[in-house]
Design a protein around this motif. Sequence first.
Motif, PDB file in Angstrom:
ATOM      1  N   ASP A  34       0.838  -1.193   0.000  1.00 52.71           N
ATOM      2  CA  ASP A  34       0.000   0.000   0.000  1.00 52.71           C
ATOM      3  C   ASP A  34       0.872   1.242   0.000  1.00 52.71           C
ATOM      4  O   ASP A  34       1.906   1.279   0.669  1.00 52.71           O
ATOM      5  CB  ASP A  34      -0.856   0.086   1.275  1.00 52.71           C
TER       6      ASP A  34
ATOM      7  N   SER B 175      -0.132   5.233   0.792  1.00 46.41           N
ATOM      8  CA  SER B 175      -1.245   6.077   1.227  1.00 46.41           C
ATOM      9  C   SER B 175      -0.788   7.504   1.464  1.00 46.41           C
ATOM     10  O   SER B 175       0.314   7.740   1.962  1.00 46.41           O
ATOM     11  CB  SER B 175      -1.842   5.546   2.538  1.00 46.41           C
TER      12      SER B 175
ATOM     13  N   THR C 212      -2.073  10.553   3.713  1.00 49.02           N
ATOM     14  CA  THR C 212      -2.979  10.700   4.847  1.00 49.02           C
ATOM     15  C   THR C 212      -2.930  12.108   5.432  1.00 49.02           C
ATOM     16  O   THR C 212      -2.011  12.877   5.163  1.00 49.02           O
ATOM     17  CB  THR C 212      -2.652   9.680   5.960  1.00 49.02           C
TER      18      THR C 212
ATOM     19  N   ILE D 137      -7.716   9.387   5.108  1.00 45.70           N
ATOM     20  CA  ILE D 137      -6.773   8.890   4.117  1.00 45.70           C
ATOM     21  C   ILE D 137      -7.268   9.417   2.778  1.00 45.70           C
ATOM     22  O   ILE D 137      -8.332   9.018   2.302  1.00 45.70           O
ATOM     23  CB  ILE D 137      -6.695   7.350   4.118  1.00 45.70           C
TER      24      ILE D 137
ATOM     25  N   LYS E  49      -5.488   5.839  -0.955  1.00 43.77           N
ATOM     26  CA  LYS E  49      -4.797   4.597  -0.618  1.00 43.77           C
ATOM     27  C   LYS E  49      -4.716   3.764  -1.889  1.00 43.77           C
ATOM     28  O   LYS E  49      -5.740   3.380  -2.457  1.00 43.77           O
ATOM     29  CB  LYS E  49      -5.527   3.814   0.472  1.00 43.77           C
TER      30      LYS E  49
END
Length: 180
Positions: free
Chosen positions: A73, A75, A77, A91, A94
Amino acid sequence: MSLCVCLLSLVLKNVDDDHLNDSLGNPGLISPDKEDISRLLTVPFSGRIRGGMRPGKKIIVMGIIDLEPDSFDVSLTCGRDSEKEEVPHDIALKLTARFSDRQFLRSARISGKWTQEEASTDYFPFIPDQPFRIEIHCEHQRFRIFVDGHQLFDFYHKVKSLPSIDTVRIQGDLQITKLG
């Protein structure tokens, strides 16, 4: 010397793009001390995006997929406390590469609730034990995602306050060789 550190040294010596590391808040990413670099780029990784996101800014993740990967992953955020799930954090994006069914998925989490996961394209760009380059370009209305120079898809902003998107997190079955 580990393979990751050797590759990182090679990548850093060939950097033409001096601004590549400027978007992250830690200037130590270009540190000549190889031990510091390998420590800073260990997975799972969390790093500050200096000034948050804005149109025209891009995040670049370069790395090598593990030999027998399950998933990874990347991401973007809002906030650095995602390890503490007590406070739901947003988030903004993602990206999940899932090798079992060769899917590259995207989603967001707003006020503690996940949006519907958007399905991947037909093209799965990641190969075990091979290098990759993900670019996330921030535009006014969306993120535009490229892998190895190919535009794969767009993801329209769910988090409207782009400067609040201030952290990049990476986890899973990969090694990071460069981040900017």
